[in-house]
Design a protein around this motif. Sequence first.
Motif, PDB file in Angstrom:
ATOM      1  N   TYR A 259       0.809  -1.214   0.000  1.00 43.53           N
ATOM      2  CA  TYR A 259       0.000   0.000   0.000  1.00 43.53           C
ATOM      3  C   TYR A 259       0.845   1.269   0.000  1.00 43.53           C
ATOM      4  O   TYR A 259       0.387   2.321  -0.437  1.00 43.53           O
ATOM      5  CB  TYR A 259      -0.932  -0.013   1.213  1.00 43.53           C
ATOM      6  CG  TYR A 259      -1.740  -1.295   1.278  1.00 43.53           C
ATOM      7  CD1 TYR A 259      -2.825  -1.494   0.436  1.00 43.53           C
ATOM      8  CD2 TYR A 259      -1.376  -2.317   2.149  1.00 43.53           C
ATOM      9  CE1 TYR A 259      -3.546  -2.687   0.465  1.00 43.53           C
ATOM     10  CE2 TYR A 259      -2.086  -3.503   2.192  1.00 43.53           C
ATOM     11  CZ  TYR A 259      -3.169  -3.693   1.352  1.00 43.53           C
ATOM     12  OH  TYR A 259      -3.872  -4.870   1.376  1.00 43.53           O
ATOM     13  N   LEU A 260       2.068   1.161   0.484  1.00 44.74           N
ATOM     14  CA  LEU A 260       3.027   2.269   0.451  1.00 44.74           C
ATOM     15  C   LEU A 260       4.288   1.749  -0.233  1.00 44.74           C
ATOM     16  O   LEU A 260       5.227   1.284   0.427  1.00 44.74           O
ATOM     17  CB  LEU A 260       3.353   2.759   1.866  1.00 44.74           C
ATOM     18  CG  LEU A 260       2.187   3.298   2.703  1.00 44.74           C
ATOM     19  CD1 LEU A 260       2.679   3.670   4.112  1.00 44.74           C
ATOM     20  CD2 LEU A 260       1.542   4.502   2.041  1.00 44.74           C
ATOM     21  N   PRO A 261       4.338   1.786  -1.561  1.00 45.16           N
ATOM     22  CA  PRO A 261       5.460   1.184  -2.297  1.00 45.16           C
ATOM     23  C   PRO A 261       6.826   1.705  -1.868  1.00 45.16           C
ATOM     24  O   PRO A 261       7.832   0.989  -1.995  1.00 45.16           O
ATOM     25  CB  PRO A 261       5.141   1.548  -3.759  1.00 45.16           C
ATOM     26  CG  PRO A 261       3.669   1.744  -3.790  1.00 45.16           C
ATOM     27  CD  PRO A 261       3.313   2.348  -2.466  1.00 45.16           C
ATOM     28  N   TRP A 262       6.890   2.950  -1.370  1.00 46.72           N
ATOM     29  CA  TRP A 262       8.189   3.496  -0.988  1.00 46.72           C
ATOM     30  C   TRP A 262       8.701   2.887   0.321  1.00 46.72           C
ATOM     31  O   TRP A 262       9.875   3.028   0.658  1.00 46.72           O
ATOM     32  CB  TRP A 262       8.111   5.015  -0.853  1.00 46.72           C
ATOM     33  CG  TRP A 262       6.999   5.508   0.045  1.00 46.72           C
ATOM     34  CD1 TRP A 262       5.760   5.904  -0.346  1.00 46.72           C
ATOM     35  CD2 TRP A 262       7.036   5.656   1.459  1.00 46.72           C
ATOM     36  NE1 TRP A 262       5.008   6.292   0.738  1.00 46.72           N
ATOM     37  CE2 TRP A 262       5.778   6.151   1.871  1.00 46.72           C
ATOM     38  CE3 TRP A 262       8.004   5.421   2.433  1.00 46.72           C
ATOM     39  CZ2 TRP A 262       5.456   6.407   3.192  1.00 46.72           C
ATOM     40  CZ3 TRP A 262       7.692   5.676   3.765  1.00 46.72           C
ATOM     41  CH2 TRP A 262       6.436   6.163   4.137  1.00 46.72           C
ATOM     42  N   TYR A 263       7.849   2.154   1.052  1.00 49.26           N
ATOM     43  CA  TYR A 263       8.286   1.508   2.293  1.00 49.26           C
ATOM     44  C   TYR A 263       8.802   0.115   1.940  1.00 49.26           C
ATOM     45  O   TYR A 263       8.153  -0.901   2.152  1.00 49.26           O
ATOM     46  CB  TYR A 263       7.120   1.438   3.284  1.00 49.26           C
ATOM     47  CG  TYR A 263       7.530   1.025   4.690  1.00 49.26           C
ATOM     48  CD1 TYR A 263       8.217   1.901   5.518  1.00 49.26           C
ATOM     49  CD2 TYR A 263       7.222  -0.235   5.185  1.00 49.26           C
ATOM     50  CE1 TYR A 263       8.591   1.529   6.793  1.00 49.26           C
ATOM     51  CE2 TYR A 263       7.591  -0.621   6.460  1.00 49.26           C
ATOM     52  CZ  TYR A 263       8.275   0.269   7.261  1.00 49.26           C
ATOM     53  OH  TYR A 263       8.647  -0.096   8.528  1.00 49.26           O
ATOM     54  N   ASP A 264      10.008   0.076   1.383  1.00 43.75           N
ATOM     55  CA  ASP A 264      10.543  -1.157   0.836  1.00 43.75           C
ATOM     56  C   ASP A 264      12.052  -1.166   1.028  1.00 43.75           C
ATOM     57  O   ASP A 264      12.683  -0.119   1.180  1.00 43.75           O
ATOM     58  CB  ASP A 264      10.196  -1.252  -0.665  1.00 43.75           C
ATOM     59  CG  ASP A 264      10.357  -2.653  -1.213  1.00 43.75           C
ATOM     60  OD1 ASP A 264      10.692  -3.552  -0.421  1.00 43.75           O
ATOM     61  OD2 ASP A 264      10.153  -2.839  -2.425  1.00 43.75           O
ATOM     62  N   GLY A 265      12.646  -2.369   1.038  1.00 39.91           N
ATOM     63  CA  GLY A 265      14.093  -2.507   1.174  1.00 39.91           C
ATOM     64  C   GLY A 265      14.541  -2.564   2.617  1.00 39.91           C
ATOM     65  O   GLY A 265      13.837  -2.127   3.544  1.00 39.91           O
ATOM     66  N   ASP A 266      15.731  -3.136   2.844  1.00 40.19           N
ATOM     67  CA  ASP A 266      16.321  -3.269   4.178  1.00 40.19           C
ATOM     68  C   ASP A 266      15.395  -4.001   5.136  1.00 40.19           C
ATOM     69  O   ASP A 266      15.373  -3.722   6.345  1.00 40.19           O
ATOM     70  CB  ASP A 266      16.674  -1.897   4.762  1.00 40.19           C
ATOM     71  CG  ASP A 266      17.837  -1.232   4.036  1.00 40.19           C
ATOM     72  OD1 ASP A 266      18.728  -1.971   3.567  1.00 40.19           O
ATOM     73  OD2 ASP A 266      17.856  -0.001   3.930  1.00 40.19           O
ATOM     74  N   GLY A 267      14.614  -4.935   4.626  1.00 43.65           N
ATOM     75  CA  GLY A 267      13.738  -5.737   5.477  1.00 43.65           C
ATOM     76  C   GLY A 267      12.365  -5.148   5.705  1.00 43.65           C
ATOM     77  O   GLY A 267      11.489  -5.817   6.273  1.00 43.65           O
ATOM     78  N   ARG A 268      12.149  -3.904   5.277  1.00 46.79           N
ATOM     79  CA  ARG A 268      10.851  -3.286   5.515  1.00 46.79           C
ATOM     80  C   ARG A 268       9.737  -3.987   4.740  1.00 46.79           C
ATOM     81  O   ARG A 268       8.574  -3.962   5.156  1.00 46.79           O
ATOM     82  CB  ARG A 268      10.911  -1.807   5.126  1.00 46.79           C
ATOM     83  CG  ARG A 268      11.732  -0.954   6.085  1.00 46.79           C
ATOM     84  CD  ARG A 268      11.707   0.500   5.677  1.00 46.79           C
ATOM     85  NE  ARG A 268      12.436   0.732   4.442  1.00 46.79           N
ATOM     86  CZ  ARG A 268      13.742   0.974   4.372  1.00 46.79           C
ATOM     87  NH1 ARG A 268      14.461   1.022   5.481  1.00 46.79           N
ATOM     88  NH2 ARG A 268      14.343   1.187   3.221  1.00 46.79           N
ATOM     89  N   GLU A 269      10.099  -4.628   3.610  1.00 43.46           N
ATOM     90  CA  GLU A 269       9.083  -5.298   2.803  1.00 43.46           C
ATOM     91  C   GLU A 269       8.453  -6.479   3.540  1.00 43.46           C
ATOM     92  O   GLU A 269       7.423  -7.005   3.121  1.00 43.46           O
ATOM     93  CB  GLU A 269       9.683  -5.773   1.481  1.00 43.46           C
ATOM     94  CG  GLU A 269      10.735  -6.865   1.616  1.00 43.46           C
ATOM     95  CD  GLU A 269      12.116  -6.327   1.999  1.00 43.46           C
ATOM     96  OE1 GLU A 269      13.026  -7.145   2.201  1.00 43.46           O
ATOM     97  OE2 GLU A 269      12.265  -5.096   2.097  1.00 43.46           O
TER      98      GLU A 269
END
Length: 329
Positions: A259-269
Amino acid sequence: MNDTGTVPRPTLPTVHSLFSPEWLRAAAEATAGRSPDDGTALRLGLRLTDPPPGVAGQVLVLVDQTTGALAFRAGEWDERPTLTLTLAHEDARLFLFGDAERRVRLFEHGRLVLEGVFLFVFFLDRLLQQDPSGALARLRRCTADAPPATRHRPDAAAAVTAPEDEAAAVRAAAEILPRTMDALHTELGRTTPGAQLHVSHAPSGTDVSAALGSSRPGVPFTRASRPIWYCCAKTLGAAAVGQLWERGLLDPMAPVARYLPWYDGDGRERVTLHQLLTHTSAVPMGLDPLHGAMAAPVALRRELLRRMTVPTGTPPAPASPTGRGGRGS
């Protein structure tokens, strides 16, 4: 009288620029023997955006929340402070020595950034107003351009005159819930400047709505005032998520990144909405950048979220038990 027959003038203390080496030495002398305990003190970090030449750009203030004792340490911090304020040199002087109204206005002009446990601002404000240890009074005398001292009134929150309709609502609430209202009045000016109360109980027909105290210095707290909800907002957020889930528009077990594509990478996904709602994600809480920056611009808060790293080795969240995927937005 001296040998010339005149009355000597009192010696005025030498004033120094806030956080200059001379000021820090004077502060150490003024607070000698009254230093807070390192293990229990509130740790306030002040980071200056425009330190004058020779003035420390970063200062840690230790605050004893019981006695009001203070200690100042310039330089790098050995651990993350409970609160960190990034502000101008002049604003730092107003924050420490200004009255409550000036301190409030610092959070409104948009140039101050706060990170950390926001709740402690209120306890710190009370200590700075009351100055129980007298440390601020001593420091004010050696601080250049310090604002004049103001007399703290313990009943200042209750002394604000509310509109008659608000006063009538308080009287009505006191008749129906006297012990509750007495408890709220006891806290005014001590742990909170103001309070709102609403009780609606259908079986008994009880319907109470009242506000008392101050919403800010000199302004009464009314039933229409907008307070900071803190964790009370979780109930509304959970209800909204539930409604979207029922409509098939959202899956609480899905990653936030859906829902928030920018919240990704470094395990956030791997972090799911369900984990955030239930406080079960691997994202650290308390003093991390995600928990705080309340007075920061939206862009900065989003950047802090982008930089949040989930600890390595964190297992993936369980799959959705419903199989309802929920559409991204």
